[in-house]
Design a protein around this motif. Structure first.
Motif, mmCIF file in Angstrom:
data_model
loop_
_atom_site.group_PDB
_atom_site.id
_atom_site.type_symbol
_atom_site.label_atom_id
_atom_site.label_comp_id
_atom_site.label_asym_id
_atom_site.label_seq_id
_atom_site.Cartn_x
_atom_site.Cartn_y
_atom_site.Cartn_z
ATOM 1 N N CYS A 436 -31.480 -49.727 21.763
ATOM 2 C CA CYS A 436 -31.896 -49.397 23.126
ATOM 3 C C CYS A 436 -30.673 -49.187 24.016
ATOM 4 C CB CYS A 436 -32.784 -50.505 23.682
ATOM 5 S SG CYS A 436 -33.656 -50.059 25.202
ATOM 6 N N GLU A 437 -29.697 -50.083 23.919
ATOM 7 C CA GLU A 437 -28.482 -49.917 24.725
ATOM 8 C C GLU A 437 -27.736 -48.650 24.317
ATOM 9 O OE1 GLU A 437 -24.478 -52.383 26.016
ATOM 10 O OE2 GLU A 437 -25.084 -52.291 23.909
ATOM 11 N N ARG A 438 -27.653 -48.396 23.026
ATOM 12 C CA ARG A 438 -26.927 -47.207 22.558
ATOM 13 C C ARG A 438 -27.512 -45.930 23.140
ATOM 14 N NH1 ARG A 438 -27.438 -43.101 19.500
ATOM 15 N NH2 ARG A 438 -29.525 -43.676 18.821
ATOM 16 N N VAL A 439 -28.852 -45.847 23.144
ATOM 17 C CA VAL A 439 -29.502 -44.638 23.652
ATOM 18 C C VAL A 439 -29.199 -44.440 25.133
ATOM 19 C CG1 VAL A 439 -31.744 -43.598 24.166
ATOM 20 C CG2 VAL A 439 -31.307 -44.568 21.903
ATOM 21 N N ASP A 442 -25.571 -43.351 25.381
ATOM 22 C CA ASP A 442 -25.356 -41.997 24.878
ATOM 23 C C ASP A 442 -25.967 -40.950 25.793
ATOM 24 O OD1 ASP A 442 -24.045 -43.120 22.767
ATOM 25 O OD2 ASP A 442 -25.588 -42.679 21.260
ATOM 26 N N GLU A 443 -27.055 -41.289 26.447
ATOM 27 C CA GLU A 443 -27.674 -40.350 27.386
ATOM 28 C C GLU A 443 -26.929 -40.280 28.720
ATOM 29 O OE1 GLU A 443 -32.342 -40.616 25.863
ATOM 30 O OE2 GLU A 443 -31.765 -41.454 27.813
ATOM 31 N N GLY A 444 -25.932 -41.130 28.894
ATOM 32 C CA GLY A 444 -25.091 -41.045 30.070
ATOM 33 C C GLY A 444 -25.556 -41.811 31.281
ATOM 34 N N TRP A 445 -26.474 -42.755 31.106
ATOM 35 C CA TRP A 445 -27.021 -43.447 32.271
ATOM 36 C C TRP A 445 -26.030 -44.422 32.891
ATOM 37 C CZ3 TRP A 445 -30.846 -41.450 34.740
ATOM 38 C CH2 TRP A 445 -31.779 -40.662 34.055
ATOM 39 N N TYR A 446 -25.161 -45.006 32.082
ATOM 40 C CA TYR A 446 -24.165 -45.906 32.651
ATOM 41 C C TYR A 446 -23.161 -45.112 33.497
ATOM 42 C CZ TYR A 446 -25.773 -50.016 30.119
ATOM 43 O OH TYR A 446 -26.525 -51.084 29.671
ATOM 44 N N ALA A 447 -22.751 -43.941 33.007
ATOM 45 C CA ALA A 447 -21.851 -43.090 33.788
ATOM 46 C C ALA A 447 -22.538 -42.579 35.048
ATOM 47 C CB ALA A 447 -21.372 -41.920 32.925
ATOM 48 N N PHE A 448 -23.825 -42.236 34.909
ATOM 49 C CA PHE A 448 -24.588 -41.792 36.080
ATOM 50 C C PHE A 448 -24.653 -42.879 37.144
ATOM 51 C CE2 PHE A 448 -28.754 -42.005 38.190
ATOM 52 C CZ PHE A 448 -28.730 -40.810 38.903
ATOM 53 N N LYS A 449 -24.849 -44.110 36.694
ATOM 54 C CA LYS A 449 -24.913 -45.232 37.630
ATOM 55 C C LYS A 449 -23.614 -45.356 38.426
ATOM 56 C CE LYS A 449 -25.034 -50.316 37.377
ATOM 57 N NZ LYS A 449 -25.793 -50.657 38.575
ATOM 58 N N ARG A 665 -35.643 -43.508 34.076
ATOM 59 C CA ARG A 665 -35.681 -43.455 32.611
ATOM 60 C C ARG A 665 -36.335 -44.708 32.083
ATOM 61 N NH1 ARG A 665 -36.626 -41.440 27.873
ATOM 62 N NH2 ARG A 665 -34.926 -41.206 26.377
ATOM 63 N N TYR A 666 -37.219 -44.537 31.108
ATOM 64 C CA TYR A 666 -37.837 -45.673 30.428
ATOM 65 C C TYR A 666 -37.750 -45.419 28.940
ATOM 66 C CZ TYR A 666 -40.614 -49.909 30.228
ATOM 67 O OH TYR A 666 -41.008 -51.216 30.025
ATOM 68 N N PHE A 667 -37.138 -46.360 28.228
ATOM 69 C CA PHE A 667 -36.964 -46.193 26.784
ATOM 70 C C PHE A 667 -37.375 -47.476 26.069
ATOM 71 C CE2 PHE A 667 -34.607 -45.751 22.765
ATOM 72 C CZ PHE A 667 -35.043 -44.491 22.399
ATOM 73 N N GLU A 727 -41.927 -40.425 32.175
ATOM 74 C CA GLU A 727 -41.950 -40.106 30.756
ATOM 75 C C GLU A 727 -41.305 -41.274 30.005
ATOM 76 O OE1 GLU A 727 -40.186 -36.823 27.595
ATOM 77 O OE2 GLU A 727 -40.118 -36.412 29.746
ATOM 78 N N ILE A 728 -41.908 -41.671 28.902
ATOM 79 C CA ILE A 728 -41.465 -42.860 28.174
ATOM 80 C C ILE A 728 -40.973 -42.446 26.794
ATOM 81 C CG2 ILE A 728 -42.198 -45.064 27.180
ATOM 82 C CD1 ILE A 728 -44.351 -45.087 29.482
ATOM 83 N N GLY A 729 -39.716 -42.758 26.522
ATOM 84 C CA GLY A 729 -39.153 -42.482 25.201
ATOM 85 C C GLY A 729 -39.413 -43.645 24.260
ATOM 86 N N ILE A 730 -39.735 -43.332 23.016
ATOM 87 C CA ILE A 730 -40.068 -44.371 22.035
ATOM 88 C C ILE A 730 -39.318 -44.101 20.738
ATOM 89 C CG2 ILE A 730 -41.915 -45.417 20.661
ATOM 90 C CD1 ILE A 730 -43.839 -44.646 22.918
#
Length: 793
Positions: A436-439, A442-449, A665-667, A727-730
């Motif tokens: 979960c953390e990797r995704v 990798d999707e760039g949410w930490y950089a976006f934050k 984002r919800y994963f 939208e929920i990623g699974i």
């Protein structure tokens, strides 16, 4: 990650388990050909509704229904004295000083305990006239002060909701108390605490409760068509309250539009309707209107936690100390009792973490509110939220990354027996957290934050790591000392002369896709096409016995019973085929639509050939084999159950102007063992997450000081729509279960369990710069605005 086989024709026998076979229910339901309780009509049908209490607490000084019969079209009116029914009584298997059993009368006569409590039943020609009849009833009360909160319930000197429940306490247990725990806290490097309250919620199935009852003279049976998750329990209680033998009551469940636990308890209304039909010898229908569904139907979730945790300097948890109080409303529900929520929280709170010392006190209190029933997740959304808050708070205190502190504490070696005496079967707790953390990275949410915060925006990232105990067998329920001990399921699998199969299950479908997933299991076991299998459920005359659907038990327990029964039938098919082929039993095997010789596949007999002999030419059967093709099997889990697990990751933005929490984002990374149908699992996840988000941000049933419900419509009870659910990623992981026939674990409640914690942690991460933290749900826009202004200490 689970690999989903490419879809091909459903009629092609092969490996169906693990494939996203299209739901067999959908063509019927999506074209309006479903048959729900309110779709049922019959000659002479009457309609019923209830005169309900308009006060929360007091005595009934007068109940005048004399004018009701004067309303044109009203056919009958019944009070408690007219029906003279035995009450519903939820009890434990043996008396315990920690539990107070109480009666719930079918119709109240002298005392009322919540607004909406049924006092009389009016029966009329149509649904409109019956409402006119209700208006003609007159009720007078002598009111007393209403108990409207758990804190008030426990205050000395307040009125008692039930005279036998001292201090308004129905359950008070201390399940665990590790020796020396006080010393552990005293010497710990860091101690953090959380005080949390969660709002009362309505499970809100799309189809409200309802039933039709009538007496069948030919079969000498009271027939009840009802939307319930537990038809056999409804039969048992109805027979008891009406003084009938159980064979004289038949419960049938047609299509059902949701339940979520609200319909896994026995209500008063259906029993009163059944009694009226028995007296009138005419069919009587009751459909709960939305106002009653919001204010007088079973509610859930109102809990408060005072919990602290001790950690060492490296972030390892040393001890957990908890006090749990659950507001259960006015009555104890049947069959689970008012103990279900504090016992669930107390028994399972350590969850996925290696907690070496534990003390917990769990209490249920009565209040003058609608009674509480199980709701999807049952206490786990609450205690998981508290546990995840503790780890977030400890991470801040110790200067650790919030994911890293979880890594240091999650269970990684299995089987693992926790301090709560629960043994956890193999799972993927660490793997789910890491993925979960990797995704999100990798999707760039930490950089976006980082970029967004530099612009003055409030972005938060939050996680929740949890398990979902599923497949509760008789052993697990017996540990709760319930008088009714759910657990096993029974299935019969029968092949007819045409070679097609019907399979019964004691579980009850209300949207979970049983007609598809159970058929996939049977089709695999017997080498059939899915369309050749019919699943039969929800009829107490056709199903030997079953405890229904709740606690994610349908596939784990019910599906396993179906598997074993199908295997038994397969053995009989092979035995007959070997005889007909004049070969050894161990030289034949099931093949698509046939049984063939292993050493020569050109030699075979079809299912139809075998059925023809079994039913129409029994003289050709091998010696000792009975005519017919059917097999019955039961299944139970004689351990602590099995544990699905997941990690949820959420990214939110907090808006200063409105206080809105926007989910960007919800994963979800989930592991429910072998996914019988991955798309169905994903549907369960998405629906559960939507309900979890609802509890985190929107839904709350509130009352005024007199116990009047303030959420009588959707204007006041805020339900999220598609606009509020992202939208929920699974992502699927797969750790096959060791205790079920298919390797599947339950998947019904996980989404709801994990969502509140993940959302709340993300909100608090977004508030990090303010120094303010929120611990209660729902998280209101006002609370967010105040927190952003640093107005909450």
């Amino acid at each position: 990650m689970t690999t989903v086989a490419p879809s091909h024709g459903e009629g092609t026998p092969g490996k169906f388990v693990g494939r996203s076979v299209a739901r067999r229910e959908d063509p019927r339901l999506l074209t309006g050909r479903g048959r729900f309780v309110d779709d049922i009509s019959m000659p002479g049908l009457l309609h019923a509704q209830f005169v309900r209490s308009t006060v929360a607490a007091g005595s009934v000084t007068a109940l005048d229904v004399s004018d009701v019969l004067g309303v044109d079209g009203v056919r009958a009116v019944f009070t408690a004295s007219d029906l003279a029914l035995k009450p519903i009584r939820a009890e434990l298997s043996r008396p315990l000083e920690e539990f107070v059993p109480t009666d719930m009368p079918i119709l109240s006569s002298d005392r009322v305990r919540y607004v909406g409590e049924p006092l009389a039943l009016v029966v009329a020609d149509d649904a409109y006239t019956v409402e006119d009849g209700l208006e003609a009833a007159r009720v007078a009360y002598e009111t007393v002060a209403a108990v409207t909160s758990a804190d008030q319930a426990l205050t000395p000197g307040v009125p008692l909701v039930h005279d036998e429940a001292a201090n308004n306490t129905v359950v008070d247990v201390q399940m665990f108390a590790t020796e020396g725990i006080d010393e552990i806290f005293a010497s710990a490097h860091t101690v953090v605490s959380v005080q949390s309250r969660t709002g009362r919620q309505n499970a809100l199935p799309l189809e409200t409760r309802g039933c039709i009852a009538y007496w069948d003279d030919r079969d000498e049976q009271l027939i009840i068509h009802i939307c319930t998750q537990i038809p056999h329990q409804v039969r048992t209680v109805t027979a008891h309250c009406l003084g009938l033998d159980e064979r004289q009551v038949r419960v049938i469940v047609p299509d059902m539009g949701g339940g979520f636990g609200q319909k896994c308890v026995v209500g008063r209304e259906e029993i009163a309707v059944a009694a009226a039909a028995l007296k009138l010898r005419r069919p009587v229908k009751w459909i709960e209107d939305r106002k009653d569904a919001l204010t007088a139907s079973f509610l859930a979730r109102e809990q408060q936690y005072d919990v602290r945790a001790a950690f060492d300097a490296d972030g390892h948890i040393l001890g957990l100390d908890a006090d749990v109080i659950c507001d259960m409303g006015a009555y104890s529900c049947y069959p689970f009792t008012a103990g279900i929520e504090p016992l669930m929280a107390s028994a399972e709170m350590p969850g996925v973490y290696k907690v070496p010392a534990y003390r917990v006190r769990g209490r249920s209190v009565f209040s003058n509110k609608t009674p509480t029933a199980p709701y999807r997740g049952v206490s786990r959304p609450q205690y998981v939220m508290v546990m995840e808050r503790l780890f977030e708070r400890a991470a801040r205190e110790l200067g650790l990354d919030p994911v890293e502190i979880r890594r240091r504490n999650v269970i990684t070696a299995f089987p693992y027996t926790g301090i709560n005496n629960v043994t956890y079967d193999p799972g993927s707790y660490l793997e789910a957290l890491d993925e979960c953390e990797r995704v999100l990275r990798d999707e760039g949410w930490y950089a976006f934050k980082e970029r967004a915060e530099a612009e003055g925006r409030h972005i938060g990232i939050g996680y929740s790591c949890f398990s979902e105990r599923t497949g509760y067998g008789s052993t697990a329920f017996a540990a709760r000392k319930m008088k009714v001990v759910p657990g096993f399921d029974i299935s019969e699998v029968r092949m007819d002369v045409s070679g097609t199969v019907s399979a019964t299950t004691g579980t009850m479908n209300h949207g979970q896709s049983h007609e598809t997933t159970m058929a996939q299991i049977v089709a695999d076991r017997l080498r059939l096409g899915v369309e050749q299998v019919k699943i039969v459920q929800g009829d107490t005359d056709r199903i030997a016995y079953g405890f229904g659907s709740f606690a994610s038990r349908s596939i784990t327990i019910g599906g396993s019973a179906v598997s074993v029964a199908a295997d038994k039938l397969g053995d009989k098919l092979c035995e007959i085929a070997a005889h007909l082929l004049e070969t050894r039993r161990d030289n034949v095997e099931l093949a698509p639509g046939r049984v063939r010789q292993i050493d020569d596949h050109s030699k075979f007999v079809t299912h139809r050939d075998i059925a023809d002999v079994a039913y129409l030419r029994a003289q050709l059967l091998p010696k000792g084999v009975d005519p017919g093709l059917s097999a019955t099997a039961s299944f139970d889990v004689f351990n602590d159950g099995t544990f699905s697990n997941a990690t949820h990751g959420v990214v939110v933005e907090l808006h200063e102007g409105t206080g809105k929490v926007e989910i960007l984002r919800y994963f979800c990374v989930e592991d429910c063992g072998v996914a019988i149908n991955p798309k169905v699992v994903e549907g369960q996840c998405r629906g559960g997450i939507a309900q979890g988000i609802a509890g985190a941000l929107f839904e709350q049933v509130s009352y005024d000081d007199n116990g009047n419900p303030l959420c009588a419509s959707f204007i006041d009870y805020k339900v999220p729509t598609a606009c509020e659910i992202p939208e929920i990623g699974i992502h699927h992981l797969e750790t096959p279960c060791l205790f079920t026939e298919s390797g599947a674990k339950g998947a019904g409640e996980g989404g709801t369990i994990g969502a509140p914690a993940a959302v709340l942690n993300a909100v608090n991460d977004g508030l990090r710069a303010t120094g303010v933290e929120l611990d209660n749900t729902p998280i209101t826009p006002v609370a967010v605005q105040r927190a952003l202004r640093k107005e909450i200490a």
